[in-house]
Design a protein around this motif. Sequence first.
Motif, mmCIF file in Angstrom:
data_model
loop_
_atom_site.group_PDB
_atom_site.id
_atom_site.type_symbol
_atom_site.label_atom_id
_atom_site.label_comp_id
_atom_site.label_asym_id
_atom_site.label_seq_id
_atom_site.Cartn_x
_atom_site.Cartn_y
_atom_site.Cartn_z
ATOM 1 N N ASP A 1 10.116 11.596 -26.041
ATOM 2 C CA ASP A 1 9.659 10.824 -25.388
ATOM 3 C C ASP A 1 10.350 11.269 -24.142
ATOM 4 N N TYR A 2 10.920 12.233 -23.592
ATOM 5 C CA TYR A 2 12.083 13.105 -22.946
ATOM 6 C C TYR A 2 11.277 13.788 -22.504
ATOM 7 N N LYS A 3 10.020 14.093 -23.150
ATOM 8 C CA LYS A 3 8.971 15.363 -22.699
ATOM 9 C C LYS A 3 7.372 14.541 -22.132
ATOM 10 N N ARG A 4 7.583 13.060 -23.095
ATOM 11 C CA ARG A 4 5.857 12.736 -22.049
ATOM 12 C C ARG A 4 7.172 12.086 -20.676
ATOM 13 N N TRP A 5 8.130 11.568 -21.009
ATOM 14 C CA TRP A 5 8.725 11.450 -19.351
ATOM 15 C C TRP A 5 8.563 12.496 -18.657
ATOM 16 N N GLU B 1 25.225 12.922 -27.522
ATOM 17 C CA GLU B 1 24.173 12.913 -26.261
ATOM 18 C C GLU B 1 24.079 13.657 -25.011
ATOM 19 N N THR B 2 23.796 14.531 -25.354
ATOM 20 C CA THR B 2 24.061 15.401 -24.465
ATOM 21 C C THR B 2 22.528 15.875 -24.043
ATOM 22 N N VAL B 3 21.554 15.788 -23.626
ATOM 23 C CA VAL B 3 19.964 16.836 -23.911
ATOM 24 C C VAL B 3 19.679 16.784 -22.386
ATOM 25 N N LYS B 4 19.083 18.506 -22.603
ATOM 26 C CA LYS B 4 18.544 19.203 -21.882
ATOM 27 C C LYS B 4 17.035 19.553 -21.801
ATOM 28 N N ILE B 5 16.261 19.256 -20.534
ATOM 29 C CA ILE B 5 15.409 19.271 -20.350
ATOM 30 C C ILE B 5 14.352 20.856 -19.827
ATOM 31 N N VAL B 6 13.846 21.679 -20.420
ATOM 32 C CA VAL B 6 12.528 23.067 -19.712
ATOM 33 C C VAL B 6 11.912 22.479 -18.821
ATOM 34 N N ASP C 1 14.243 18.017 -9.469
ATOM 35 C CA ASP C 1 15.453 16.508 -9.365
ATOM 36 C C ASP C 1 14.283 15.296 -9.451
ATOM 37 N N ALA C 2 13.494 15.638 -9.290
ATOM 38 C CA ALA C 2 11.952 14.282 -9.793
ATOM 39 C C ALA C 2 12.193 14.293 -10.822
ATOM 40 N N VAL C 3 12.389 15.015 -11.566
ATOM 41 C CA VAL C 3 12.195 14.585 -13.093
ATOM 42 C C VAL C 3 13.362 13.863 -12.987
ATOM 43 N N TYR C 4 14.351 14.052 -12.827
ATOM 44 C CA TYR C 4 15.793 13.820 -13.432
ATOM 45 C C TYR C 4 15.599 12.692 -12.917
ATOM 46 N N ASN C 5 15.130 11.919 -11.688
ATOM 47 C CA ASN C 5 15.978 10.611 -10.333
ATOM 48 C C ASN C 5 14.399 10.069 -11.772
ATOM 49 N N TYR C 6 13.341 10.983 -12.108
ATOM 50 C CA TYR C 6 12.345 9.414 -12.556
ATOM 51 C C TYR C 6 13.229 8.738 -13.703
ATOM 52 N N ILE C 7 13.695 10.523 -14.802
ATOM 53 C CA ILE C 7 14.030 10.119 -16.029
ATOM 54 C C ILE C 7 15.076 8.646 -15.381
ATOM 55 N N MET C 8 16.698 8.861 -15.197
ATOM 56 C CA MET C 8 17.784 8.613 -15.298
ATOM 57 C C MET C 8 18.019 7.332 -13.878
ATOM 58 N N ALA C 9 17.168 7.711 -12.817
ATOM 59 C CA ALA C 9 17.422 6.770 -11.734
ATOM 60 C C ALA C 9 18.522 6.591 -11.825
ATOM 61 N N LEU D 1 14.672 4.497 -18.348
ATOM 62 C CA LEU D 1 14.227 5.397 -19.208
ATOM 63 C C LEU D 1 14.604 6.300 -19.899
ATOM 64 N N ALA D 2 15.635 6.863 -19.833
ATOM 65 C CA ALA D 2 16.826 7.428 -20.334
ATOM 66 C C ALA D 2 17.994 6.322 -21.534
ATOM 67 N N PRO D 3 18.334 6.059 -22.828
ATOM 68 C CA PRO D 3 19.042 5.245 -23.327
ATOM 69 C C PRO D 3 20.957 5.018 -22.820
ATOM 70 N N PRO D 4 21.517 3.875 -22.391
ATOM 71 C CA PRO D 4 22.718 4.607 -21.572
ATOM 72 C C PRO D 4 23.672 5.838 -22.819
ATOM 73 N N ASN D 5 24.852 6.017 -21.393
ATOM 74 C CA ASN D 5 25.475 7.143 -21.755
ATOM 75 C C ASN D 5 24.865 8.819 -22.017
ATOM 76 N N THR D 6 23.206 8.696 -22.144
ATOM 77 C CA THR D 6 22.760 10.205 -22.630
ATOM 78 C C THR D 6 23.386 11.257 -21.006
ATOM 79 N N ILE D 7 23.680 11.606 -21.368
ATOM 80 C CA ILE D 7 24.478 13.301 -20.066
ATOM 81 C C ILE D 7 23.048 13.841 -20.683
ATOM 82 N N LEU D 8 22.049 13.632 -19.106
ATOM 83 C CA LEU D 8 21.015 14.600 -19.281
ATOM 84 C C LEU D 8 21.073 16.058 -18.009
ATOM 85 N N THR D 9 19.994 16.781 -18.754
ATOM 86 C CA THR D 9 20.596 17.996 -17.571
ATOM 87 C C THR D 9 19.002 18.559 -17.780
ATOM 88 N N VAL D 10 18.302 19.064 -16.490
ATOM 89 C CA VAL D 10 17.073 19.685 -16.306
ATOM 90 C C VAL D 10 16.832 20.467 -15.584
#
Length: 375
Positions: free
Chosen positions: A211-215, A235-240, A255-263, A271-280
């Motif tokens: 899902d994260y890869k597709r998003w 609950e941490t996810v990093k997308i390179v 920033d566009a990737v982060y905003n698209y997934i985390m809104a 799009l991301a589940p609650p409590n997810t801490i995302l780093t792009v």
Amino acid sequence: MASDFIVPEFLEDCDADTIHARMMDELPNDIDKTEGGFPWDFTRPTALIAAELLQFYIPEAIKLMFPQWSSGSFLDYLAAGSQTKRKASTYAEAVLTLTGEPGTIVPGGTVFATEAKNDQPSIEFAAVESCILNEEGKGTVLVRALLDGKQSNVNAGAIVLMSEPVEGIQTVTNKEKATGGTEEESDDDLRERILEADASEETSYIGNNADYKRWAKAVDGIGDAIVIPEWNGPETVKIVCLDQNGEGANKTLLDAVYNYIMAPDNPADRLAPPNTILTVAAPDLVNISYSFTVTVADGFELSTVISGFKKQLESYYKIVADEGAVKYIKVHALLTGTPGVEDFTDLLINGSTDNIRIENDEYPYTENVEAKGAE
């Protein structure tokens, strides 16, 4: 790349001669059926038109119905049905370093440019925000290309002019290369994402790696993404992320990737589940150079072989994260299968035959391909 289309059985044996022979067989036996006779001549155009319909138009219509063979706007329609869309082109950005009189203001929208050289036109960039030179007479400003596409990814030191001089500014330059300019997504890349989305429809769960890869790959300008789960704890996810040119994505794209997934501004669209801490983040690129001596097949140019090999490498790099290395044996196979390669010797990767280790936060980048023709 589109799959090879196999004509359905019901469209076989539909050439004009076969159709015409069947038409003549349907006529009464007491009618003259010889070639050049009135019945033969009268029915021949119908057979030609029927053959064109059965051998060309119907197969083309079938192709347009499936992403494996569709193209253009019809592929866009299929993308919409898979809850995706073609990625638009993006604009290159660079950070300019300015020097001049302390306190000089450079308004947002100020246009900077490269020099026109060797029949290449000047490329213009506009300041995204205003800038005030500090007490030392120095400042930086983010600029964005006025034209989209990768042609605006100019080299370091290329942006040195101002379209209209600002009083108090003495020098302008970009210390690093402009990045982020990408072309509109190709049919082949869109086709790949449609098939990925369709394949994951029944198996995808909100927040898994796929899902994260597709998003991430759905965002304009992003070419590939590597997902690292629990990289800094639960609950941490990093997308390179890389851009579509195979380079590390710039801050705007990240920033566009982060905003698209985390809104962050529209929680209902998250799009991301609650409590997810995302780093792009962008990857640390591992520069790789290739060298070999090649026997080029008739009808091909050395430049065509090099271009085809680079394209093969781009596709291979997408799976390197799973293997943890750029493997010599895989590169050898890629070069073997490159169109125009009749034979080759002395293949080296960074000067050796060793595998190139790739860590989680790294991504291979083709720095150079040095190929010479066999004598």
